[in-house]
Design a protein around this motif. Structure first.
Motif, PDB file in Angstrom:
ATOM      1  N   LYS A 174       5.837  -6.491  -5.519  1.00 53.95           N
ATOM      2  CA  LYS A 174       4.845  -6.015  -4.552  1.00 53.95           C
ATOM      3  C   LYS A 174       3.607  -6.918  -4.597  1.00 53.95           C
ATOM      4  O   LYS A 174       3.140  -7.276  -5.665  1.00 53.95           O
ATOM      5  CB  LYS A 174       4.437  -4.588  -4.882  1.00 53.95           C
ATOM      6  N   PRO A 175       3.090  -7.281  -3.415  1.00 53.05           N
ATOM      7  CA  PRO A 175       1.821  -8.026  -3.387  1.00 53.05           C
ATOM      8  C   PRO A 175       0.698  -7.164  -3.964  1.00 53.05           C
ATOM      9  O   PRO A 175       0.756  -5.937  -3.903  1.00 53.05           O
ATOM     10  CB  PRO A 175       1.586  -8.274  -1.897  1.00 53.05           C
ATOM     11  N   PHE A 176      -0.290  -7.814  -4.520  1.00 53.88           N
ATOM     12  CA  PHE A 176      -1.442  -7.079  -5.043  1.00 53.88           C
ATOM     13  C   PHE A 176      -2.704  -7.904  -4.863  1.00 53.88           C
ATOM     14  O   PHE A 176      -2.670  -9.126  -4.850  1.00 53.88           O
ATOM     15  CB  PHE A 176      -1.240  -6.690  -6.511  1.00 53.88           C
ATOM     16  N   LEU A 177      -3.809  -7.177  -4.662  1.00 53.95           N
ATOM     17  CA  LEU A 177      -5.117  -7.812  -4.473  1.00 53.95           C
ATOM     18  C   LEU A 177      -5.906  -7.805  -5.762  1.00 53.95           C
ATOM     19  O   LEU A 177      -5.843  -6.842  -6.539  1.00 53.95           O
ATOM     20  CB  LEU A 177      -5.937  -7.074  -3.416  1.00 53.95           C
ATOM     21  N   ARG A 178      -6.656  -8.875  -5.963  1.00 61.54           N
ATOM     22  CA  ARG A 178      -7.649  -8.942  -7.039  1.00 61.54           C
ATOM     23  C   ARG A 178      -8.927  -9.466  -6.400  1.00 61.54           C
ATOM     24  O   ARG A 178      -8.880 -10.390  -5.588  1.00 61.54           O
ATOM     25  CB  ARG A 178      -7.209  -9.879  -8.156  1.00 61.54           C
ATOM     26  N   SER A 179     -10.043  -8.869  -6.748  1.00 59.56           N
ATOM     27  CA  SER A 179     -11.308  -9.323  -6.169  1.00 59.56           C
ATOM     28  C   SER A 179     -12.258  -9.768  -7.271  1.00 59.56           C
ATOM     29  O   SER A 179     -12.207  -9.271  -8.403  1.00 59.56           O
ATOM     30  CB  SER A 179     -11.940  -8.230  -5.317  1.00 59.56           C
TER      31      SER A 179
END
Length: 171
Positions: free
Chosen positions: A157-162
């Motif tokens: 699954k794609p995932f975001l990190r900020s």
């Protein structure tokens, strides 16, 4: 051109940045909620003992004026890479035209299967406004449907990190 990425605590990465201050290339220290990352943009091999290397597929704009950075991490199978990259080459470029967007990076992994699509924003509010915009809707049209990319090309699954841009050393 490559981006080499090292992970760790802010203090550790600041030490690395200082250690390599005379090396060719630009360094960007990004601070996140869980950890920090140090990016080294160069045409040379990595200086880091651990981390990952990415080849630049596309780069528009940059870190200048950006304070909020988002990494969209997308795991793609070896077989799915051509389809995935073609989709990004055909994209409308809507993100870069959004108010507050300072830049966009599309990075191909050299030693992992996870691509990074990084958008750079003046601040977090600009990123949040983009997520509510028509251009975001258009950019993500067909996601999870037969109009989108085949789900079989993804290995996770794609995932975001900020992150927030903490420090930069550009030469």
């Amino acid at each position: 051109m490559y981006y080499h990425i090292a992970y760790g605590t802010k203090d550790f990465l600041q030490t690395l940045m200082k250690k390599y201050e005379n090396e060719q290339g630009d360094f960007y220290l990004l601070e996140g909620h869980e950890d920090s990352v140090l990016l080294h943009k160069t045409s040379n091999e990595t200086l880091f003992e651990s981390g990952h290397t990415y080849e630049v597929i596309e780069e528009s704009g940059g870190f200048e004026g950006a304070n909020f950075i988002v990494f969209n991490n997308i795991p793609v199978s070896s077989e799915g890479r051509p389809v995935f990259e073609d989709r990004f080459k055909q994209r409308a470029g809507l993100v870069e035209k959004e108010p507050g967007c300072a830049g966009l990076l599309i990075l191909r992994p050299k030693d992992t299967e996870t691509y990074i699509i990084s958008s750079m924003w003046v601040d977090e509010r600009d990123f949040e406004a983009w997520k509510e915009s028509k251009s975001y809707e258009k950019a993500h049209k067909g996601k999870g449907t037969s109009e989108g990319l085949p789900q079989t090309i993804f290995t996770g699954k794609p995932f975001l990190r900020s992150f927030h841009l903490e420090q930069k050393a550009e030469k």
